[in-house]
Motif scaffolding. Structure first.
Motif: not given
Length: 363
Positions: A4, A7-8, A133-135, A138, A140, A169-170, A172
């Protein structure tokens, strides 16, 4: 699957405040009893529920999140291993299921779709929430094209024609709110999404998006729990001392009538690296030990587990926080669900807060 933390990202956006709404989640009794049979232990009765602000959705105070952390999503047995755990959550009375297109590279949605097939009529009894929204890698992506195509993929994997809630999700950093608004309008108009929300968004990021939306944002999913009440991505010592970003976000959402959903409520995942209060290391600091001791003492008082107390601690907050449990064993799901029946006193709640705060002050 990337962590995570990978990802963020932190979005560098700011905006003027938009007009507020003040609806808050209400508590009601669950309407449907859990189904008998299966791997999970039977629940003693219906779980308490909230009404998701700005909606007619009634959800249990605990949600089940099928990120399936620690399970090998590439294993040929992944579906067979995960469906019984989700069924255990269903049989405990949980009616709110959270997933995402990237969990298990999409296979977690497939597993949840299998659960819906295995239990006739379950789709109309459950509130299903997914995120996009997360691909992979990593990146966004909150573009209209990605949001709409991601939703189509999620619906196909879940075997349903609509989602009750879709979350971005995160944050952008390249977000174009007008594009998001257009995607939301199209998805809602097509009957594919009933309601929308976000995850890991700060108050200003929410305000920027709300400025362009015609429909309310009903939820914000953030990292929150006793072990990281004072920590948040990017939080400085000053923020910790004077009110952490995570707590500021919680207060903002409470004010605006946005449901707060707490992921990783029992442990810190990869963000902030808060202490493990359920299985502390041998070299844990005196402050961590003190918090663990306080947690265990209150658990003994209520004849339950420390994990259930940590979840009950979140449930006691007046903002109507929904902890998202991610247990990967049916017995752990049953243990977590005990939290719905635990009533902490104000003295117990603050004793745990003081103990946890001492950890940050000595870090």
């Amino acid at each position: 699957m990337p962590t995570r933390r990978e990802f963020l990202t932190q979005a560098g956006v700011a905006t003027l405040a938009a007009s507020a709404t003040t609806a808050r989640a209400g508590v009601a009794e669950a309407k449907a009893a859990p189904v008998a049979g299966g791997a999970g232990a039977k629940a003693p009765g219906p779980m308490k529920t909230y009404i998701v602000p700005h909606t007619d959705l009634v959800v249990t105070r605990l949600a089940y999140g099928n990120a399936m952390i620690g399970m090998d999503s590439n294993s040929p047995d992944f579906i067979a291993q995960t469906v019984p755990v989700m069924r255990a959550a269903y049989e405990q009375g949980i009616t709110f299921f959270d997933t995402a297109d990237v969990y298990g590279h999409g296979r977690s949605e497939v597993a949840l779709g299998q659960l819906l097939k295995d239990i006739p009529g379950s789709r109309r009894r459950l509130v299903i929430q997914s995120k996009c929204s997360i691909r992979e890698g990593g990146v966004i992506d909150s573009s209209r094209e990605h949001i709409t195509s991601a939703v189509d993929g999620s619906l196909k994997r879940l075997g349903t024609d609509y989602l009750d809630i879709l979350l971005l999700h995160s944050p952008d950093s390249l977000i174009e709110p007008e594009e998001v608004a257009r995607a939301f309008d199209e998805l809602h108009g097509a009957g594919k999404i009933r309601h929308f929300g976000v995850s890991n968004y700060s108050p200003y990021q929410i305000e920027l998006l709300r400025k362009h939306l015609r429909r309310p944002l009903v939820a914000n999913q953030i990292q929150l729990g006793l072990a990281h009440w004072y920590t948040d991505p990017g939080a400085s010592k000053a923020a910790i001392t004077h009110g952490a970003e995570g707590v500021i976000t919680l207060d903002y959402c409470h004010l605006q009538g946005i449901q707060v959903q707490a992921y990783s409520p029992l442990k810190g995942a990869s963000i902030g690296k808060p202490p493990n209060l359920l299985n502390p290391p041998a070299d844990a600091s005196p402050e961590v030990r003190k918090t663990v001791d306080a947690l265990q003492e209150i658990a003994r008082t209520h004849d339950t587990s420390p994990a259930a107390i940590m979840l009950a601690w979140l449930l006691h907050h007046p903002a109507g926080i929904v902890p998202i449990i991610g247990a990967t064993k049916p017995e752990h799901v049953a243990d977590n669900c005990v939290a719905d029946r635990v009533e902490l006193s104000r003295a117990e709640w603050y004793s745990l807060l003081r103990a946890a705060a001492s950890i940050e002050q000595h870090t």
